[in-house]
Scaffold this motif. Structure first.
Motif, short mmCIF file in Angstrom:
data_model
loop_
_atom_site.label_atom_id
_atom_site.label_comp_id
_atom_site.label_asym_id
_atom_site.label_seq_id
_atom_site.Cartn_x
_atom_site.Cartn_y
_atom_site.Cartn_z
N SER A 190 7.28 8.51 8.53
CA SER A 190 6.72 9.14 7.74
C SER A 190 7.10 8.25 6.29
O SER A 190 6.28 8.35 5.34
N GLY A 191 8.47 8.59 6.00
CA GLY A 191 8.91 7.76 4.80
C GLY A 191 8.58 6.56 4.67
O GLY A 191 8.17 6.03 3.45
N VAL A 192 8.54 5.65 5.54
CA VAL A 192 8.18 4.20 5.63
C VAL A 192 6.72 4.09 5.12
O VAL A 192 6.27 3.31 4.30
N ALA A 194 4.99 6.21 3.65
CA ALA A 194 4.80 6.66 2.18
C ALA A 194 5.20 5.65 1.23
O ALA A 194 4.47 5.59 0.25
N ILE A 195 6.30 5.00 1.45
CA ILE A 195 6.55 3.68 0.72
C ILE A 195 5.52 2.62 0.49
O ILE A 195 4.88 2.15 -0.34
N ALA A 196 5.17 2.30 2.00
CA ALA A 196 4.06 1.57 1.86
C ALA A 196 2.72 1.54 1.16
O ALA A 196 2.04 0.80 0.77
N ARG A 197 2.44 2.98 1.17
CA ARG A 197 1.19 3.34 0.39
C ARG A 197 1.64 3.85 -0.90
O ARG A 197 0.56 4.28 -1.58
N GLY A 198 2.51 3.71 -1.52
CA GLY A 198 2.87 3.95 -2.91
C GLY A 198 3.08 5.15 -3.21
O GLY A 198 3.07 5.81 -4.42
N ARG A 199 3.38 6.26 -2.40
CA ARG A 199 3.64 7.58 -2.43
C ARG A 199 4.94 7.83 -2.42
O ARG A 199 5.35 9.14 -2.52
N ALA A 200 6.12 6.95 -1.98
CA ALA A 200 7.48 7.28 -2.24
C ALA A 200 8.34 5.93 -2.63
O ALA A 200 7.42 4.68 -2.54
N ASP A 201 9.58 6.18 -3.18
CA ASP A 201 10.32 5.07 -3.80
C ASP A 201 11.21 4.62 -2.93
O ASP A 201 11.76 3.73 -2.90
N ILE A 202 11.99 5.64 -2.34
CA ILE A 202 13.01 5.66 -1.55
C ILE A 202 13.49 6.47 -0.19
O ILE A 202 12.61 7.37 -0.16
N LEU A 203 13.85 5.97 0.73
CA LEU A 203 14.00 6.58 2.19
C LEU A 203 15.52 6.89 2.19
O LEU A 203 16.30 6.08 2.21
N THR A 204 15.86 8.19 2.21
CA THR A 204 17.12 8.66 2.35
C THR A 204 17.64 9.09 3.65
O THR A 204 16.98 10.01 4.28
N THR A 297 7.44 2.72 30.40
CA THR A 297 6.31 1.95 30.13
C THR A 297 6.10 1.39 28.43
O THR A 297 5.39 0.40 28.43
N VAL A 298 6.75 1.96 27.66
CA VAL A 298 6.42 1.44 26.51
C VAL A 298 8.01 1.01 25.74
O VAL A 298 8.81 1.82 25.88
N ASP A 299 8.21 0.05 25.33
CA ASP A 299 9.34 -0.45 24.87
C ASP A 299 9.73 0.14 23.48
O ASP A 299 8.92 0.65 22.86
N PHE A 300 10.91 -0.29 22.82
CA PHE A 300 11.44 0.50 21.55
C PHE A 300 10.45 -0.16 20.33
O PHE A 300 10.02 0.71 19.41
N ASP A 301 10.27 -1.31 20.32
CA ASP A 301 9.31 -1.79 19.52
C ASP A 301 7.93 -1.26 19.48
O ASP A 301 7.25 -1.20 18.13
N GLY A 302 7.31 -0.90 20.68
CA GLY A 302 6.11 -0.58 20.79
C GLY A 302 6.02 1.03 20.29
O GLY A 302 4.99 1.40 19.78
N ILE A 303 7.25 1.65 20.44
CA ILE A 303 7.43 2.97 20.17
C ILE A 303 7.38 3.35 18.44
O ILE A 303 6.53 3.91 18.00
N VAL A 304 7.99 2.39 17.83
CA VAL A 304 8.11 2.45 16.44
C VAL A 304 7.04 2.01 15.95
O VAL A 304 6.32 2.49 14.90
N ALA A 305 6.23 0.93 16.45
CA ALA A 305 4.85 0.58 16.02
C ALA A 305 3.70 1.60 16.07
O ALA A 305 2.98 1.80 15.01
N ALA A 306 3.71 2.53 17.21
CA ALA A 306 2.96 3.43 17.32
C ALA A 306 3.05 4.61 16.22
O ALA A 306 2.06 5.18 15.78
N MET A 307 4.44 4.92 16.09
CA MET A 307 4.57 5.83 15.18
C MET A 307 4.27 5.74 13.58
O MET A 307 3.74 6.63 12.90
N VAL A 308 4.70 4.36 13.31
CA VAL A 308 4.28 3.80 12.02
C VAL A 308 2.91 3.74 11.85
O VAL A 308 2.03 4.29 10.70
N ASP A 311 1.46 7.47 11.35
CA ASP A 311 1.98 7.93 9.90
C ASP A 311 0.99 7.46 8.89
O ASP A 311 0.67 7.85 7.84
N LEU A 312 0.80 5.86 8.73
CA LEU A 312 -0.03 5.34 8.00
C LEU A 312 -1.70 5.68 8.08
O LEU A 312 -2.05 6.06 6.91
N ALA A 313 -1.97 5.97 9.24
CA ALA A 313 -3.53 6.60 9.38
C ALA A 313 -3.76 7.98 8.87
O ALA A 313 -4.53 8.31 8.20
#
Length: 319
Positions: A190-192, A194-204, A297-308, A311-313
């Motif tokens: 969710s933090g990433v 927000a940064i990608a959409r210009g709604r946040a500057d930093i992820l802590t 059935t879903v690998d690490f990269d697929g999990i992260v991709a789905a979550m990002v 959150d972008l949507a």
């Protein structure tokens, strides 16, 4: 035709919602214990029959279970945050430990046909001597959450010796877009976003070097169903067998958001570092694969991709 009946605790979490959907799809009648009337919760299917109560109220919960007389019981309810367990160790011990054991006993009293599944955690292993961990890894928790889960986990074998078809699933980290934002993975995605959409500057964040075995939540729910319906109950490590650091998760999240130069956008804060934290929790799912026929059935990269993507949507819809 007699309809099977399931009783689920913790249905408001990501696992509970996916489990309810699977059970209903199988034609199972689903009853759930909720702390308050959550029948309209975001992900809880409307077909679920909810019962307002508290797992920690052992006597009231036992009366409910005996009245419902379910065929399957899934205990997913817990103080689910390790950080919260440090702040409230007594409550964590009661809910994650004592109340879980009481629920097992309630299921046993219903009858010997009942199938019980306990959602355990890799945190029961603490700081293991070897990686990956299996069902034979010593149980040595490092935090109040793990200690309470360890009590419930060990009690499953005790209940099996009394005739209850009870399985403890040692669930390694598993994620989905339904994961609440208080968990580090969803905080990252969710933090990433927000940064990608210009709604946040930093992820802590806290410790970027902690290594975890991250799986896909619906896959882990599938393991629960398989454990409930297998002929012989047992303990099962449910994991992918592949570990990644928090740093790996952050990098993948930024990459799927279209950001390559991510390091200047991330800060670390010692306040987010746990008092005691395992450096490497990676599981060996061989036993679950051999006995339950389970595979992720879903690998690490697929999990992260789905979550990002989710959150972008969400941000795009709100805009």
């Amino acid at each position: 035709m007699v309809t099977a009946r399931a009783f689920v605790t913790g249905i408001g979490g990501q696992d509970g919602s996916y489990l309810a959907e699977r059970l209903l799809a199988d034609g199972t009648e689903v009853h759930a214990l909720v702390l308050r009337d959550e029948s309209a919760a975001t992900y809880t299917p409307p077909e679920v029959v909810t019962h307002v109560g508290d797992l920690g109220d052992v006597e009231a919960t036992r009366r409910l279970v005996l009245d419902l007389a379910p065929d399957e019981v899934y205990n997913l309810a817990a103080i689910s945050s390790v950080a919260q367990s440090w702040d409230e160790p007594d409550l964590t011990a009661h809910v994650n430990g004592l109340a879980a054991v009481a629920l097992m006993e309630s299921a046993r009293q219903v009858g010997d046909h009942v199938r019980f599944v306990q959602a355990s955690s890799a945190e029961i292993f603490g700081e293991p001597d070897a990686s990956p961990q299996s069902e034979r890894t010593p149980v040595r928790p490092l935090n109040p959450y793990g200690a309470a889960k360890a009590f419930a986990h060990l009690s499953v074998a005790v209940q099996r010796s009394r005739g209850l078809h009870a399985s403890s699933l040692v669930l390694y980290n598993h994620e989905s877009p339904r994961r609440p934002e208080r968990f580090v993975t969803r905080k990252i995605t969710s933090g990433v976003a927000a940064i990608a959409r210009g709604r946040a500057d930093i992820l802590t964040l806290g410790n970027l070097d902690a290594r975890r075995d991250w799986g896909w939540a619906p896959d882990y729910v599938d393991a629960m169903l398989r454990a409930a319906r297998t002929d012989e109950a047992d303990d099962f490590v449910v994991a992918t067998g592949v570990g990644h650091t928090v740093r790996d998760f952050v990098e993948a999240a930024f990459r799927h958001a279209g950001i390559s130069d991510w390091e200047p956008l991330v800060a670390t804060d010692p306040a987010f570092v746990r008092p005691a934290d395992a450096t490497d929790l990676t599981g060996d799912p061989t036993h679950a694969r051999d006995r339950l026929g389970w595979e992720p059935t879903v690998d690490f990269d697929g999990i992260v991709a789905a979550m990002v993507a989710a959150d972008l949507a969400l941000l795009d819809e709100s805009a």
